[in-house]
Design a protein around this motif. Structure first.
Motif, PDB file in Angstrom:
ATOM      1  N   ASN A  91     -67.864 -59.367  23.531  1.00 43.75           N
ATOM      2  CA  ASN A  91     -67.136 -60.157  22.342  1.00 43.75           C
ATOM      3  C   ASN A  91     -68.189 -61.415  22.406  1.00 43.75           C
ATOM      4  N   GLU A  92     -67.824 -62.134  21.269  1.00 44.16           N
ATOM      5  CA  GLU A  92     -68.658 -63.232  21.087  1.00 44.16           C
ATOM      6  C   GLU A  92     -69.165 -64.229  22.325  1.00 44.16           C
ATOM      7  N   GLU A  93     -68.039 -64.446  22.872  1.00 48.85           N
ATOM      8  CA  GLU A  93     -68.477 -65.344  24.050  1.00 48.85           C
ATOM      9  C   GLU A  93     -69.184 -64.582  25.015  1.00 48.85           C
ATOM     10  N   GLU A  94     -69.075 -63.368  25.466  1.00 49.20           N
ATOM     11  CA  GLU A  94     -70.033 -62.583  26.339  1.00 49.20           C
ATOM     12  C   GLU A  94     -71.614 -62.582  25.687  1.00 49.20           C
ATOM     13  N   LEU A  95     -71.664 -62.546  24.399  1.00 50.74           N
ATOM     14  CA  LEU A  95     -72.966 -62.284  23.921  1.00 50.74           C
ATOM     15  C   LEU A  95     -73.602 -63.725  24.033  1.00 50.74           C
ATOM     16  N   LEU A  96     -72.952 -64.829  23.970  1.00 54.35           N
ATOM     17  CA  LEU A  96     -73.380 -66.180  24.298  1.00 54.35           C
ATOM     18  C   LEU A  96     -74.056 -66.283  25.608  1.00 54.35           C
ATOM     19  N   GLY A 133     -76.505 -62.455  25.618  1.00 54.41           N
ATOM     20  CA  GLY A 133     -77.354 -62.041  24.721  1.00 54.41           C
ATOM     21  C   GLY A 133     -78.707 -62.324  24.853  1.00 54.41           C
TER      22      GLY A 133
END
Length: 176
Positions: A82-87, A90
């Motif tokens: 998800n977006e938080e994990e990609l931050l 990533g």
């Protein structure tokens, strides 16, 4: 959670099915060799770049944790990051310029903690499945099928590949 007394045995591990035990045994040995390759490195050594295109040892260590985390999400949770994990993960997944810019300034303990946290999560997930789970097939690279056994083999195969880079970088360190 390395079982050092059985490090050279690809064998059963209590609490895991036979093939998962063997997979964990191989992952444990790969991690042991990685830990040996980075033993006693300083922050400056972990941040060292051979050239403008290289990755630091620290970035490669975080890459190992990020790849393993991504495969946990994919194979156990059946989803994308998800977006938080990609931050969080990533830059370590991408490496290159973004990794050079964002992954630096940490002591070895930081990277070892990340590796341990992710591995402990993997080991907990592995307790929840049996050998049949390894045969699960999904679309993978190049529009081909791969099973979970291959995917988890790739997790430590990637680590071994990049561990070679770590050894090369360590042998060429020019940090004062």
């Amino acid at each position: 959670m390395l079982h050092m007394q059985n490090l050279l045995l690809i064998t059963d591990i209590p609490g895991y099915s036979p093939q998962i035990s063997r997979l964990i045994s191989m992952m444990n040995y790969a991690r042991f060799t990685t830990l040996e390759a980075v033993k006693d490195l300083t922050q400056a050594e972990l941040d060292y770049l051979l050239d403008a295109k290289s990755n630091s040892i620290g970035a490669l260590l975080l890459h190992f944790a990020a790849v393993e985390y991504a495969y946990q999400v994919s194979t156990f949770e059946q989803r994308e990051l998800n977006e938080e994990e990609l931050l969080i993960w990533g830059p370590a997944l991408e490496l290159g310029k973004v990794g050079q810019e964002q992954i630096k300034g940490h002591e070895l303990e930081y990277y070892l903690h990340q590796l341990d946290e992710v591995r402990n999560r993997t080991l907990e997930f592995f307790k929840s499945v049996n050998d049949d789970w390894l045969d699960t097939e999904e679309d993978f690279w190049y529009e081909k099928k791969a099973n979970y056994y291959f995917m988890w083999f790739h997790v430590f195969e990637d680590e071994l590949n990049h561990r070679g880079q770590i050894r090369l970088i360590r042998n060429r360190l020019k940090v004062k």
